[in-house]
Design a protein around this motif. Structure first.
Motif, PDB file in Angstrom:
ATOM      1  N   ASP A  69     -16.469  10.186  36.446  1.00  0.00           N
ATOM      2  CA  ASP A  69     -15.539  11.019  37.202  1.00  0.00           C
ATOM      3  C   ASP A  69     -14.158  11.029  36.547  1.00  0.00           C
ATOM      4  O   ASP A  69     -13.798  10.107  35.806  1.00  0.00           O
ATOM      5  CB  ASP A  69     -15.381  10.504  38.632  1.00  0.00           C
ATOM      6  CG  ASP A  69     -16.651  10.636  39.454  1.00  0.00           C
ATOM      7  OD1 ASP A  69     -17.604  11.303  38.997  1.00  0.00           O
ATOM      8  OD2 ASP A  69     -16.692  10.063  40.557  1.00  0.00           O
ATOM      9  N   ARG A  95     -13.574  13.335  45.482  1.00  0.00           N
ATOM     10  CA  ARG A  95     -14.922  12.787  45.697  1.00  0.00           C
ATOM     11  C   ARG A  95     -15.203  12.672  47.192  1.00  0.00           C
ATOM     12  O   ARG A  95     -16.270  13.085  47.666  1.00  0.00           O
ATOM     13  CB  ARG A  95     -15.048  11.424  45.017  1.00  0.00           C
ATOM     14  CG  ARG A  95     -16.352  10.700  45.318  1.00  0.00           C
ATOM     15  CD  ARG A  95     -16.388   9.357  44.635  1.00  0.00           C
ATOM     16  NE  ARG A  95     -17.082   9.429  43.373  1.00  0.00           N
ATOM     17  CZ  ARG A  95     -18.406   9.420  43.263  1.00  0.00           C
ATOM     18  NH1 ARG A  95     -19.162   9.359  44.319  1.00  0.00           N
ATOM     19  NH2 ARG A  95     -18.979   9.470  42.086  1.00  0.00           N
ATOM     20  N   PHE A 129     -20.428  17.985  43.391  1.00  0.00           N
ATOM     21  CA  PHE A 129     -19.527  17.132  42.609  1.00  0.00           C
ATOM     22  C   PHE A 129     -19.230  17.759  41.238  1.00  0.00           C
ATOM     23  O   PHE A 129     -18.170  17.540  40.674  1.00  0.00           O
ATOM     24  CB  PHE A 129     -20.114  15.735  42.412  1.00  0.00           C
ATOM     25  CG  PHE A 129     -19.851  14.776  43.539  1.00  0.00           C
ATOM     26  CD1 PHE A 129     -19.086  15.115  44.642  1.00  0.00           C
ATOM     27  CD2 PHE A 129     -20.369  13.493  43.482  1.00  0.00           C
ATOM     28  CE1 PHE A 129     -18.847  14.204  45.673  1.00  0.00           C
ATOM     29  CE2 PHE A 129     -20.133  12.572  44.494  1.00  0.00           C
ATOM     30  CZ  PHE A 129     -19.369  12.934  45.591  1.00  0.00           C
TER      31      PHE A 129
END
Length: 97
Positions: free
Chosen positions: A9, A17, A73
């Motif tokens: 990430d 998130r 995501f």
């Protein structure tokens, strides 16, 4: 074929998130025929995740890459890096819950 997908990430994007977590979990549940195992990665249990790991069954690496591009995501811009690797399972017994 089996693949391990390692996600990293973007740093400092824990809020993003958290915002997309529910949509991501629903997406994974809808794709559990291909995404056999999925979960976050972190240095310590209480830390904000640094990324994630999937074990995916798919006909090709291209199919895995196409699949992941519809994950919330991914579409929200959380992912900094994605690595798709061919995975050879060493043990036949099922050890994952």
């Amino acid at each position: 074929m089996l693949f391990a997908v390692i996600f990293t990430d973007k740093l400092g994007h824990g809020q993003l998130r958290a915002q997309y977590l529910e949509a991501h979990v629903r997406w994974v549940a809808q794709h559990q025929d291909s995404v056999l195992v999925a979960g976050s990665l972190r240095a310590h249990p209480e830390d904000v995740p640094k990324g994630g790991l999937w074990i995916v069954e798919a006909p090709s690496k291209a199919a895995v890459q196409e699949l992941m591009t519809s994950d919330p995501f991914y579409t929200c811009g959380l992912r900094r890096n994605v690595e798709v690797l061919h995975w050879s399972k060493a043990l036949e017994r099922k050890v994952l819950v």
